[in-house]
Enzyme design. Structure first.
Site, PDB file in Angstrom:
ATOM      1  N   MET A   1      29.874  41.580  41.420  1.00  0.00           N
ATOM      2  CA  MET A   1      31.180  42.195  41.250  1.00  0.00           C
ATOM      3  C   MET A   1      31.483  43.027  42.479  1.00  0.00           C
ATOM      4  O   MET A   1      31.116  44.199  42.568  1.00  0.00           O
ATOM      5  CB  MET A   1      31.196  43.034  39.977  1.00  0.00           C
ATOM      6  CG  MET A   1      32.583  43.466  39.597  1.00  0.00           C
ATOM      7  SD  MET A   1      32.732  43.689  37.814  1.00  0.00           S
ATOM      8  CE  MET A   1      32.482  42.047  37.195  1.00  0.00           C
ATOM      9  N   ALA A   2      32.114  42.375  43.453  1.00  0.00           N
ATOM     10  CA  ALA A   2      32.396  43.037  44.726  1.00  0.00           C
ATOM     11  C   ALA A   2      33.595  43.961  44.568  1.00  0.00           C
ATOM     12  O   ALA A   2      34.576  43.624  43.909  1.00  0.00           O
ATOM     13  CB  ALA A   2      32.666  41.992  45.801  1.00  0.00           C
ATOM     14  N   HIS A   3      33.497  45.138  45.165  1.00  0.00           N
ATOM     15  CA  HIS A   3      34.597  46.101  45.079  1.00  0.00           C
ATOM     16  C   HIS A   3      34.412  47.150  46.154  1.00  0.00           C
ATOM     17  O   HIS A   3      33.356  47.242  46.775  1.00  0.00           O
ATOM     18  CB  HIS A   3      34.645  46.761  43.699  1.00  0.00           C
ATOM     19  CG  HIS A   3      33.403  47.535  43.339  1.00  0.00           C
ATOM     20  ND1 HIS A   3      32.200  46.909  43.087  1.00  0.00           N
ATOM     21  CD2 HIS A   3      33.167  48.850  43.208  1.00  0.00           C
ATOM     22  CE1 HIS A   3      31.283  47.828  42.800  1.00  0.00           C
ATOM     23  NE2 HIS A   3      31.840  49.018  42.878  1.00  0.00           N
ATOM     24  N   ALA A   4      35.446  47.931  46.394  1.00  0.00           N
ATOM     25  CA  ALA A   4      35.350  49.083  47.282  1.00  0.00           C
ATOM     26  C   ALA A   4      36.283  50.154  46.730  1.00  0.00           C
ATOM     27  O   ALA A   4      36.980  49.926  45.735  1.00  0.00           O
ATOM     28  CB  ALA A   4      35.741  48.705  48.714  1.00  0.00           C
TER      29      ALA A   4
END
Lengths: 172, 106
Positions: free
Chosen positions: A67-70
């Protein structure tokens, strides 16, 4: 109650059987999908990668799923999510959950603005068959079907225990 | 689902249990963990306040927390704390989260 995703994902937010040479390329693919669907600028991909470089592959939160996020930032124009499946499952360096076959990209305009979407994702992915089902999806229609009800239809235990109502109430 | 018998040791817990889920940015994976921790606590019939935060602000956020939930990669970033740090491998495995919370809170 059961959370549902706020709206169907556009085709631009979905990329299937992507060829990625490493985990960074996989994260960039989902960043491109977020960009194509109007959520972010290209720099958001690099910020998602930077988070993993700083903290490690903790974004691989379940077997086969990253779950890629920034953080929110000026390169985020709208909260949203994107889905990428990988042609070849890709190791991210996680001790338990490698290799990754499905990458979800999350973008938020403010720290808590997409919490309902994330809670909906929790509903969807609590069905352990969801990651392999998404990885095998052949088109965007199938992905939308899976995300919009596949899990809640199968996960009777989660829906029946009544605890779904609690998450929102303790925020206030 | 039918209400499971409450373990007797939980009944002796004096205050609302405070639990914090931590991730790198505080917006994505920690929220997943928070939602599923609430579900797991529902299974255990434990009242708790569960919040999501990021590692950068965990020192302040976790000052009075009994339990910090996170992934193995972030444990070294949490620093000194009196809370029990509980590592969750699969954020969607309610059995894992329930079992580990039962140990930590009990």
């Amino acid at each position: 109650m059961t959370y549902t995703l706020p709206e169907p994902l556009p085709d631009t937010a979905i990329a299937l059987r992507v060829e990625a040479e490493d985990w960074r390329a996989a994260v960039r693919s989902v960043g491109s999908a977020l960009e194509a669907s109007g959520c972010t600028d290209a720099s958001y991909s690099e910020r998602m990668i930077a988070l993993v470089e700083e903290y490690g592959p903790y974004i691989v939160i379940a077997p086969g799923l990253a779950m890629a996020h920034a953080r929110p930032g000026p390169d985020v124009h709208a909260s949203g999510l994107a889905v990428v499946t990988l042609a070849t499952p890709m190791p991210f360096g996680h001790a338990h959950n490698d290799p990754v076959s499905v990458v979800i990209g999350l973008a938020a305009t403010e720290a808590d603005s997409h919490v309902a979407s994330v809670a909906a994702l929790a509903n969807v992915f609590n069905d352990e068959s969801m990651v392999p089902a998404l990885a095998a999806a052949r088109d965007a229609v199938e992905v939308r079907q899976l995300l919009s009800g596949g899990a809640s239809a199968h996960d009777a235990e989660t829906d029946a225990d009544g605890s779904d109502a609690a998450p929102r109430s303790d925020l206030s | 689902m039918p209400t499971a018998p409450t373990p007797p040791h939980v009944l002796t817990y004096p205050e609302l249990v405070k639990i914090i889920a931590i991730c790198g940015a505080g917006i994505g994976t920690s929220e997943i963990l928070r939602v599923n921790a609430v579900r797991a606590l529902g299974r255990l019939d434990i009242d708790a306040e569960v919040t999501a935060s990021d590692v950068a602000s965990v020192a302040a956020a976790a000052a009075d927390a009994q339990v910090i939930l996170t992934s193995a990669e972030l444990v070294s970033r949490i620093g000194a704390t009196n809370a029990d740090v509980v590592v969750i491998d699969n954020y969607f495995d309610l059995d894992e989260i329930t079992a580990k919370l039962e140990i930590a809170v009990g």
